[in-house]
Write a protein that holds these residues in place. Structure first.
Motif, short mmCIF file in Angstrom:
data_model
loop_
_atom_site.label_atom_id
_atom_site.label_comp_id
_atom_site.label_asym_id
_atom_site.label_seq_id
_atom_site.Cartn_x
_atom_site.Cartn_y
_atom_site.Cartn_z
N ILE A 22 0.85 -1.20 0.00
CA ILE A 22 0.00 0.00 0.00
C ILE A 22 0.88 1.25 0.00
N THR A 23 1.92 1.24 0.82
CA THR A 23 2.81 2.40 0.91
C THR A 23 3.54 2.63 -0.41
N LEU A 24 4.02 1.55 -1.00
CA LEU A 24 4.85 1.70 -2.20
C LEU A 24 4.06 2.03 -3.45
N SER A 25 2.92 1.39 -3.62
CA SER A 25 2.23 1.62 -4.90
C SER A 25 0.76 1.95 -4.77
N GLY A 26 0.30 2.22 -3.56
CA GLY A 26 -1.09 2.63 -3.40
C GLY A 26 -2.03 1.47 -3.17
N ALA A 28 -4.99 0.80 -4.49
CA ALA A 28 -5.62 0.20 -5.68
C ALA A 28 -4.70 -0.84 -6.32
N SER A 29 -3.44 -0.46 -6.44
CA SER A 29 -2.48 -1.37 -7.04
C SER A 29 -2.29 -2.61 -6.16
N ARG B 294 -6.76 1.43 -11.88
CA ARG B 294 -5.65 1.59 -10.92
C ARG B 294 -5.31 0.27 -10.22
N ASP B 295 -6.24 -0.67 -10.30
CA ASP B 295 -5.95 -1.98 -9.72
C ASP B 295 -5.10 -2.85 -10.65
N GLY B 296 -4.78 -2.30 -11.84
CA GLY B 296 -3.90 -3.04 -12.75
C GLY B 296 -4.64 -3.92 -13.75
N SER B 317 0.63 -0.96 -13.17
CA SER B 317 -0.09 -0.53 -11.98
C SER B 317 0.89 -0.28 -10.83
N SER B 318 1.87 -1.16 -10.70
CA SER B 318 2.88 -0.96 -9.64
C SER B 318 3.73 0.27 -9.95
N GLY B 321 1.62 3.37 -9.52
CA GLY B 321 1.37 3.58 -8.09
C GLY B 321 2.63 4.04 -7.38
N ALA B 322 3.77 3.47 -7.76
CA ALA B 322 5.03 3.85 -7.12
C ALA B 322 5.36 5.31 -7.41
N SER B 325 3.09 7.41 -5.31
CA SER B 325 3.50 7.38 -3.90
C SER B 325 4.71 8.25 -3.67
N ARG B 328 3.76 11.79 -3.59
CA ARG B 328 3.04 12.09 -2.35
C ARG B 328 4.03 12.23 -1.19
N GLN B 329 4.97 11.27 -1.12
CA GLN B 329 5.97 11.29 -0.03
C GLN B 329 6.83 12.54 -0.11
#
Lengths: 205, 390
Positions: A22-26, A28-29, B294-296, B317-318, B321-322, B325, B328-329
């Protein structure tokens, strides 16, 4: 010699791994990854045909039914509604909380994500409110995907997730699937009083 | 009563068709011709609503007949019977709104369905007739040796084929690939065909499909340039001035909408996710465009053969998402685009609405500026279409 309480590290790591995903790719992913993984697991089981619904129930009782082999024995509550007494992730969650007091951060976001309408949850008739924890995104699609490998009297079956209950007792209902199957919500609610998971089995043809 | 003309040099085949189609005598008349020449005679004397033709025939073959139809009877729909039909080519030609293909040996039921579909489509106002790109694909498909004389809006060009391979082109100004890029995009083309190819030297190395893809890309860019010249200048000036190209594009897009409400309306009317994705594949060097939840899980895609789009969805998706993230970070806010450059070309990710993202896989020679521009241009339509897809 008393070795004290030993945790299953695989379980603990899995729970933490979800948090890392969850932290790395959210969320949903992470949800997608877990669902895909469940579907891949289901691909590996052999197809099976039960001559009748009664035979299907007997296979649950004998623990030879593929679904039973992953989640334990569910019980038929009548009108094709089933209840599962224990969540297969229950022991892992219990162990984790005993040591770390609470589940990892981000699990709530993940659960919300799982319950959001999506093509994949539609395809496997899960989520839509029936998710009460991230583990549901593993368990529910896996059960539905296993069901795709099962025939009863040569006919295809589908499983609809109607509801689920969290360890804290909070119930989640999939209004969409309850409506689609015609299973009365009060029946689902009642089943969840004594079970952790409630689903519907539809036989085609 | 509607008239269907069937053209084939096998008399026994024609007679058996006439007998079979006699069942539908209440719906249409069946006329026959044994070659293109005889078909032309029928066309001149009778109103024909649909032509079903073979390609290999004596005297005047199917290609010559198609060329004649493209010139003199542009509104008549055509069904072509060929032994070299693949599902991909069939779908490609049908997407062009040109003729339909029927695979030989014929499935009678399939043929009847196609005849009814074409005859019904007349009243629905479908695009019909023969387009140059579809004709060219058929020449390639049938490995035809020929010279095509193409006329459009006062221009004349020549395309030389040997065994279905495009050897050379001449548009009066240029020869080779440059001429081919131009000719393949000509609208309302009249085609004349001669079954001789005098050219022996190969001056075009690219495949026909590449020539067409690239030709239309160049045409798109030219059209865009013509329509938006002042806007481009404005983009460049503003970009240099404040080094914020995306803001500049927003402004230009807004100006473009204000200046050209017709174009804007047309954009709004553009239906279907596939059509939008297709806009990206027209760009130079773009190999695949995937719309991914977004779930791939893949929502839709257009990709070159051999690309596993399902896998792209899962992996992207990864990656997407990465990137999000990370932004965001680092406190960088919402992501507008992410690009990863590899040895063999870039992969770009761009969010589409709240629940999806677009993955564009390109070659090193891709025009990234155009990709960005199209992303901006179609972002809202994509988001709307995606909301329906999910």
């Amino acid at each position: 010699m008393n070795e004290g309480k030993i945790l299953d590290i695989a379980h603990i790591s899995f729970l933490d791994m979800i948090k890392i995903m969850i932290t790395l790719s959210g969320a949903a992913s992470a949800k997608g990854t877990l669902i895909r993984n469940s579907l891949k697991t289901a691909e590996r089981i052999a197809e099976v045909n039960y001559a009748s619904f009664q035979e299907y129930l007997s296979a649950i009782e004998n623990a030879t039914n593929p679904i039973t082999m992953i989640e334990g024995k569910s019980s038929h509550q009548g009108d094709f509604v089933f209840g599962l007494k224990s969540c297969p992730f229950g022991p892992s969650i219990k162990n984790y909380i005993e040591v770390f007091e609470k589940l990892p951060d981000g699990f709530a976001d993940f659960t919300t994500e799982f319950n959001k309408p999506s093509n994949i949850t539609d395809q496997y008739r899960v989520g839509e409110g029936a998710g009460v924890s991230p583990f549901c995104s593993v368990h529910q699609p896996m059960r539905s995907a296993f069901a795709e490998k099962i025939r009863i009297g040569g006919k295809k079956i589908h499983i609809y997730q109607l509801g689920c209950k969290s360890g804290s007792g909070k119930k989640g209902f999939a209004e969409k699937w309850i409506k689609e199957t015609g299973a009365p919500k009060d029946v689902v609610d009642k089943v969840l009083d004594n079970h952790m998971c409630c689903y519907y089995l539809k036989i085609f043809g | 009563m509607k008239n269907v003309l069937i053209v084939d040099d096998e008399r026994s085949f024609l007679l058996s068709l006439v007998e079979g189609l006699g069942t539908y005598a209440a719906d249409f008349n069946t006329l026959i011709a044994e070659n293109g020449k005889k078909a032309v005679e029928v066309l001149k004397s009778t109103r024909i609503d649909l032509v079903v033709t073979d390609l290999k025939m004596p005297e005047m073959d199917g290609f010559e007949l198609l060329a004649y139809l493209s010139k003199s009877y542009q509104d008549i729909p055509v069904i072509v019977m060929t032994a070299y039909c693949t599902a991909e080519i069939k779908s490609r030609l049908e997407t062009m709104g040109s003729f339909h293909l029927l695979e030989k040996p014929l499935d009678f039921k399939d043929m009847v369905n196609n005849i009814f579909r074409e005859l019904t489509s007349i009243s629905r106002g479908y695009i019909r007739g023969i387009t140059l790109p579809a004709f060219l694909q058929l020449v390639e498909l049938e490995r035809k040796t020929c010279t095509l004389k193409v006329k459009s809006k006062g221009k004349t060009g020549y395309l030389y084929f040997n065994g279905g391979e495009l050897l050379d082109a001449d548009n009066g100004f240029n020869k080779g690939e440059k001429a081919a890029y131009d000719i393949v995009c000509w609208d309302e083309a009249e085609i004349e065909i001669s079954s001789i190819c005098r050219k022996k030297t190969k001056n075009i190395n690219a495949s026909l499909s590449y020539i067409m893809l690239e030709g239309f890309r160049i045409k798109d860019e030219k059209d865009w340039d013509i329509n938006n010249k002042s806007e481009i200048e404005s983009i460049l000036k503003t970009a240099v001035k404040d080094c914020d190209p995306l803001t500049s594009m927003d402004k230009v897009e807004q100006d473009e909408k204000n200046l050209n409400p017709e174009a804007n309306k047309k954009e709004e009317e553009m239906a279907g996710l596939k059509e939008i994705l297709n806009e990206f594949t027209k760009l130079q060097g773009v190999n695949a465009v995937c719309l991914v939840g977004r779930d791939g899980f893949l929502l839709d895609s257009i990709a070159r053969t051999g690309i596993d789009t399902e896998m792209i969805g899962a992996i992207a998706s990864s990656g997407f998402g990465a990137s999000e993230s990370m932004g965001r970070q680092l406190g960088k806010g919402a992501m507008s685009m992410s690009m990863v450059e590899f040895k063999n070309g870039p992969v770009m990710f761009s969010p589409v609405g709240e629940d999806a993202f677009l993955v564009i896989i390109a070659d090193n020679d891709s025009n990234l500026g155009m990709v960005r521009l199209k992303l901006k241009k179609y972002s809202s339509e994509l988001a709307t279409a995606t909301a329906v897809a999910i």
